[in-house]
Design an enzyme around this catalytic site. Structure first.
Site, PDB file in Angstrom:
ATOM      1  N   SER A 161      26.236 -11.414  20.202  1.00 30.62           N
ATOM      2  CA  SER A 161      25.052 -11.773  20.982  1.00 30.62           C
ATOM      3  C   SER A 161      25.313 -11.564  22.475  1.00 30.62           C
ATOM      4  O   SER A 161      25.559 -10.432  22.894  1.00 30.62           O
ATOM      5  CB  SER A 161      24.647 -13.214  20.647  1.00 30.62           C
ATOM      6  OG  SER A 161      23.363 -13.514  21.136  1.00 30.62           O
ATOM      7  N   ASP A 239      17.220 -11.531  11.590  1.00 31.06           N
ATOM      8  CA  ASP A 239      17.538 -12.221  12.841  1.00 31.06           C
ATOM      9  C   ASP A 239      16.269 -12.266  13.693  1.00 31.06           C
ATOM     10  O   ASP A 239      15.773 -11.235  14.141  1.00 31.06           O
ATOM     11  CB  ASP A 239      18.645 -11.451  13.558  1.00 31.06           C
ATOM     12  CG  ASP A 239      19.118 -12.104  14.852  1.00 31.06           C
ATOM     13  OD1 ASP A 239      18.377 -12.914  15.425  1.00 31.06           O
ATOM     14  OD2 ASP A 239      20.234 -11.762  15.288  1.00 31.06           O
ATOM     15  N   HIS A 276      21.276 -14.533  12.694  1.00 29.15           N
ATOM     16  CA  HIS A 276      22.066 -14.447  13.926  1.00 29.15           C
ATOM     17  C   HIS A 276      23.319 -15.324  13.886  1.00 29.15           C
ATOM     18  O   HIS A 276      24.061 -15.379  14.856  1.00 29.15           O
ATOM     19  CB  HIS A 276      21.178 -14.891  15.102  1.00 29.15           C
ATOM     20  CG  HIS A 276      21.634 -14.439  16.453  1.00 29.15           C
ATOM     21  ND1 HIS A 276      21.539 -13.130  16.887  1.00 29.15           N
ATOM     22  CD2 HIS A 276      22.168 -15.131  17.495  1.00 29.15           C
ATOM     23  CE1 HIS A 276      21.990 -13.036  18.124  1.00 29.15           C
ATOM     24  NE2 HIS A 276      22.387 -14.223  18.524  1.00 29.15           N
TER      25      HIS A 276
END
Length: 299
Positions: A161, A239, A276
């Site tokens: 991320s 996600d 995620h």
């Protein structure tokens, strides 16, 4: 009493794991002017008879928003693959801690836990929020000094991320420093994403021309260093930050790579059903470990 002897870092914990040892460290940073935590996983090869004088490669893992060094250490499961191939893993923190700057703790995606791997230039943040220089120029040399068996000239980089963005950014800004790069659900084009716009405006100001020096999608076309390695990326198609909030934008990075020395070398995997979380990351750690082991000369 710690069995790991250091001079720069304070050892706060040693945890046996998968045949090696996770070492939790703390030191005072010149860049952030705070005490910083960092975890290092030392594989079984570090402790093997005759290891003295040998050289072990390193994988640098950059974490995402809100994370400390503990999240990936506990949930990403790099340890078995670090032992399989024989590399150490370094888990830095994601921001300075304990400063209590006004507004620092107001949101999860700016300030504490969200240093965004930049050197801030705006007045409130520039004194301490220097995570780019901290990770790239301070932390790694200090670890090399205290852990001479580790070879920080044979190092790769990955992350998740915000950390996936950080990995791509550091790799592209430092040609030849890292043998390979990979990323899990990276913020691939932060100048076009809400997270990036918030952090760049806060840390760097309103001049968007300064933002591009940290944007992987902007950087890849300007990169002129070694391009022997491919760039491995995994993104979960379930996600919400990918399909709903449009924070990740990996296709923008892939498209930009077609006009770069990495043309045809960005391996973007959009995988059905994954989100995620660290459940997603740990599901593909083995693929990323093998990717880096190849370019670190381990398989």
């Amino acid at each position: 009493m710690s069995s790991i002897k250091t001079s720069i870092f304070k050892v706060t914990a040693e945890i046996q794991s998968f045949g090696g040892k996770l070492v939790k460290l703390q030191h005072t940073s010149n860049e952030t002017k705070t005490d910083m935590d960092v975890n290092v996983y030392l594989p079984a090869q570090f402790f093997a008879n005759g290891a003295k004088g040998k050289s072990l490669p390193v994988l640098l893992y950059l974490s995402g928003l809100t994370c400390t060094p503990n999240n990936a250490s506990e949930k990403a499961f790099w340890q078995p693959y670090a032992n399989k191939y024989g590399f150490a893993v370094v888990f830095p923190d994601t921001s300075p801690r304990g400063l209590n700057i006004e507004g620092e703790h107001d949101s999860y995606d700016f300030g504490s836990g969200a240093g965004f791997y930049v050197d801030a230039t705006t007045e409130k943040w520039k004194e301490n929020y220097r995570m780019y220089s901290y990770v790239n120029s301070e932390l790694l040399p200090k670890l090399q000094a205290d852990f001479p068996i580790l070879n920080f000239d044979n190092i790769s980089i990955t992350g998740h991320s915000m950390g996936g963005y950080g990995a791509l950014q550091l790799f592209l800004r430092n040609p030849g420093k890292f043998k390979s790069v990979s990323a899990f659900s990276p913020i691939s084009n932060p100048t076009k994403a809400p997270w990036g716009e918030k952090c760049f405006s806060g840390y760097l100001g309103q001049d968007k021309s300064t933002w591009t020096q940290y944007d992987p999608t902007e950087l890849i076309g300007k990169y002129q260093g070694p391009s022997d390695s491919s760039i491995l990326i995994h993104v979960g198609k379930s996600d919400s930050f990918y399909f709903k909030d449009h924070q990740l934008l990996p296709e923008n990075f892939l498209n930009a790579s077609e006009n770069s020395v990495f043309k045809g070398k960005v391996d973007l995997n959009l995988v059905d059903g994954y989100d995620h979380s660290y459940y997603f990351i740990s599901s593909f750690t083995d693929v990323h470990a093998a990717h880096h082991a190849k370019y670190l000369g381990l398989n």
